[in-house]
Scaffold this motif. Structure first.
Motif, PDB file in Angstrom:
ATOM      1  N   ILE A  31     -27.568  -5.574 -17.627  1.00 30.14           N
ATOM      2  CA  ILE A  31     -29.081  -6.629 -18.152  1.00 30.14           C
ATOM      3  C   ILE A  31     -29.227  -5.210 -19.447  1.00 30.14           C
ATOM      4  O   ILE A  31     -30.792  -6.161 -20.138  1.00 30.14           O
ATOM      5  N   LEU A  32     -28.705  -4.879 -20.049  1.00 23.67           N
ATOM      6  CA  LEU A  32     -29.106  -3.540 -21.142  1.00 23.67           C
ATOM      7  C   LEU A  32     -29.461  -4.833 -22.484  1.00 23.67           C
ATOM      8  O   LEU A  32     -30.092  -4.686 -22.834  1.00 23.67           O
ATOM      9  N   VAL A  33     -28.596  -5.725 -22.986  1.00 27.14           N
ATOM     10  CA  VAL A  33     -28.320  -5.599 -24.242  1.00 27.14           C
ATOM     11  C   VAL A  33     -28.797  -6.717 -24.102  1.00 27.14           C
ATOM     12  O   VAL A  33     -29.800  -7.556 -25.020  1.00 27.14           O
ATOM     13  N   PRO A  34     -29.315  -8.219 -22.879  1.00 23.99           N
ATOM     14  CA  PRO A  34     -30.287  -8.853 -22.869  1.00 23.99           C
ATOM     15  C   PRO A  34     -31.422  -8.819 -22.131  1.00 23.99           C
ATOM     16  O   PRO A  34     -32.106  -9.318 -23.471  1.00 23.99           O
ATOM     17  N   VAL A 256     -38.811 -12.962  -6.989  1.00 25.32           N
ATOM     18  CA  VAL A 256     -37.587 -12.702  -7.134  1.00 25.32           C
ATOM     19  C   VAL A 256     -37.323 -11.172  -7.156  1.00 25.32           C
ATOM     20  O   VAL A 256     -36.315 -10.141  -6.940  1.00 25.32           O
ATOM     21  N   CYS A 257     -37.800 -10.590  -7.650  1.00 21.95           N
ATOM     22  CA  CYS A 257     -37.752  -9.023  -8.775  1.00 21.95           C
ATOM     23  C   CYS A 257     -38.993  -8.290  -7.868  1.00 21.95           C
ATOM     24  O   CYS A 257     -38.073  -6.896  -7.486  1.00 21.95           O
ATOM     25  N   PHE A 258     -40.034  -8.060  -6.977  1.00 28.84           N
ATOM     26  CA  PHE A 258     -40.546  -7.311  -7.189  1.00 28.84           C
ATOM     27  C   PHE A 258     -40.889  -7.309  -5.146  1.00 28.84           C
ATOM     28  O   PHE A 258     -41.489  -6.061  -4.881  1.00 28.84           O
ATOM     29  N   ALA A 259     -41.087  -8.595  -4.681  1.00 35.25           N
ATOM     30  CA  ALA A 259     -41.584  -8.932  -3.463  1.00 35.25           C
ATOM     31  C   ALA A 259     -40.024  -7.754  -2.867  1.00 35.25           C
ATOM     32  O   ALA A 259     -40.246  -7.419  -1.048  1.00 35.25           O
ATOM     33  N   PRO A 260     -39.022  -7.454  -2.369  1.00 34.28           N
ATOM     34  CA  PRO A 260     -37.790  -7.378  -2.413  1.00 34.28           C
ATOM     35  C   PRO A 260     -37.798  -6.063  -2.381  1.00 34.28           C
ATOM     36  O   PRO A 260     -37.842  -5.339  -1.368  1.00 34.28           O
ATOM     37  N   TYR A 261     -37.812  -5.390  -3.562  1.00 34.75           N
ATOM     38  CA  TYR A 261     -38.570  -4.101  -3.275  1.00 34.75           C
ATOM     39  C   TYR A 261     -39.692  -3.707  -2.862  1.00 34.75           C
ATOM     40  O   TYR A 261     -39.377  -2.470  -1.905  1.00 34.75           O
ATOM     41  N   LEU A 295     -33.126  -5.337  -7.987  1.00 40.60           N
ATOM     42  CA  LEU A 295     -33.451  -6.359  -8.741  1.00 40.60           C
ATOM     43  C   LEU A 295     -34.783  -5.853  -9.795  1.00 40.60           C
ATOM     44  O   LEU A 295     -34.955  -7.371 -10.031  1.00 40.60           O
ATOM     45  N   ALA A 296     -35.713  -5.192  -8.989  1.00 37.67           N
ATOM     46  CA  ALA A 296     -37.143  -4.915  -9.916  1.00 37.67           C
ATOM     47  C   ALA A 296     -36.426  -4.767 -10.962  1.00 37.67           C
ATOM     48  O   ALA A 296     -37.532  -5.128 -11.816  1.00 37.67           O
ATOM     49  N   SER A 297     -35.168  -4.029 -11.779  1.00 43.71           N
ATOM     50  CA  SER A 297     -35.018  -4.096 -12.735  1.00 43.71           C
ATOM     51  C   SER A 297     -34.742  -5.297 -13.658  1.00 43.71           C
ATOM     52  O   SER A 297     -34.871  -5.333 -14.879  1.00 43.71           O
ATOM     53  N   LEU A 298     -34.199  -6.127 -12.853  1.00 42.14           N
ATOM     54  CA  LEU A 298     -34.542  -7.776 -13.297  1.00 42.14           C
ATOM     55  C   LEU A 298     -35.197  -7.735 -14.414  1.00 42.14           C
ATOM     56  O   LEU A 298     -35.083  -8.745 -15.400  1.00 42.14           O
ATOM     57  N   ASN A 299     -36.477  -7.446 -13.831  1.00 35.19           N
ATOM     58  CA  ASN A 299     -37.882  -8.575 -14.939  1.00 35.19           C
ATOM     59  C   ASN A 299     -37.182  -8.374 -16.452  1.00 35.19           C
ATOM     60  O   ASN A 299     -38.199  -8.944 -16.869  1.00 35.19           O
ATOM     61  N   CYS A 300     -36.982  -6.741 -16.392  1.00 38.70           N
ATOM     62  CA  CYS A 300     -37.148  -6.447 -18.519  1.00 38.70           C
ATOM     63  C   CYS A 300     -36.272  -8.196 -19.232  1.00 38.70           C
ATOM     64  O   CYS A 300     -36.257  -8.275 -20.162  1.00 38.70           O
TER      65      CYS A 300
END
Length: 331
Positions: A31-34, A256-261, A295-300
């Motif tokens: 997820i760093l570059v995208p 997707v990102c915050f509910a599971p966390y 998954l929480a980090s995917l939001n960026c």
């Protein structure tokens, strides 16, 4: 494998640590570059092309800033998880650890602001004027202040002394030869069970349940506006659909990102605070929680995609990147 010792604590043989480090290193590298490119482009588009529009641009710009801050901290995290050591000092470790939660909850805050503003502009468009833009800036400033203050609890609940033994957390996930541990492996402060539950309830209510309820309410109101004509509301069905796509995008990011966390976060807190007696349950929690943290980090990376598919001006300008006449004349 987690082993139960004579005093009831659980010791980790190292497989769990390797599993967590490998997962974090791979996901953060992906997820760093995208995330970096997407949020830089988003800030450029919002700043250059649509800064005069009223469609929650101030909130989306701050959301992109929060996401970009998270992305900029990823290289240090990747280094740590690849090399299994943190040579940058305890202070920088605590700053990076703190900023992770600041960026996450700032993203939650501004996603709520985007949803509320888009819903309001559909239901009551005439209420928005030049003075409301200044109000939006005040809301953004107050949001950053609120998030920064409340997120201080996360580093304060970790052991401030880097030389303390990791067994104080009840679960040791670092080898004795490691120079220094950081991030999720920082030992927890010893707290009572009642204090832990109070902290968890407040964190869940303010950090997820109330924000998610507001986003769902905005989604329902915006969807309902497509089927009814409300006095003072926008009657353009195309505009309503675009607003609905934006609010739905915010809802999807939450799910997707915050509910599971936020489902596994209380369990992970209790496990690391040594309030769970079952070592098997602790092992299961420590296996599942890294997945939800990724998954929480995917939001960026998901937020820029949401901008493109839900903001008309965004995809139009990226598809036809001509410079507006007003920009040329100002130059």
């Amino acid at each position: 494998m987690i082993i139960t010792t004579m005093n009831g604590s659980c010791q980790n043989a190292g497989d769990l640590r390797m599993y967590q480090h490998n997962m974090y290193a791979v996901v953060y590298s992906v997820i760093l570059v995208p995330g970096f490119v997407g949020n830089i482009v988003a800030l450029w588009v919002f700043r250059v092309y649509i800064r005069e529009t009223k469609k929650a641009v101030a909130f989306m710009m701050n959301l992109a800033v929060a996401d970009l801050m998270q992305v900029l901290s990823l290289p240090l995290r990747i280094y740590y998880y690849l090399n299994n050591r943190w040579p940058f000092g305890h202070t920088l470790c605590m700053i990076c650890f703190y900023l992770k939660y600041v960026n996450m909850y700032a993203s939650i805050y501004f996603l709520v602001c985007v949803s509320v503003r888009r819903c309001e502009l559909i239901m009551r468009p005439l209420r928005y004027n030049a003075s409301r833009r200044k109000v939006d800036m005040v809301i953004c400033a107050l949001g950053w202040l609120l998030v920064c203050l409340t997120c201080l609890a996360f580093p304060l609940l970790r052991n401030a002394d880097p030389d303390d033994d990791l067994v104080t957390s009840g679960i040791s996930t670092a080898p004795p030869e490691a120079d220094m541990v950081c991030f999720s492996e920082l030992p927890m402060q010893m707290v009572s069970t009642s204090a832990a539950w109070v902290i968890l309830i407040i964190a869940e209510l303010l950090g997820f349940i109330i924000p998610f309820t507001l986003v769902l309410a905005c989604t329902c109101l915006t969807a309902g506006s497509l089927r009814m004509k409300t006095t003072g509301a926008i009657h353009d069905q195309g505009e309503k659909r675009r607003a609905l796509r934006m609010v739905l995008g915010c809802t999807i990011v939450f799910l997707v990102c915050f509910a599971p966390y936020h489902i596994t976060m209380p369990l992970d807190f209790l496990a690391k605070a040594n309030t769970l007696s079952s070592c098997t349950l602790r092992e299961l929690i420590l296996i599942c929680h890294p997945v939800t943290l990724c998954l929480a980090s995917l939001n960026c990376s998901l937020d820029p995609i949401m901008y493109y598919f839900t903001t008309k001006e965004f995809w139009r300008r990226l598809s036809k990147p001509e410079i507006p006449e007003r920009v040329i004349s100002s130059r």
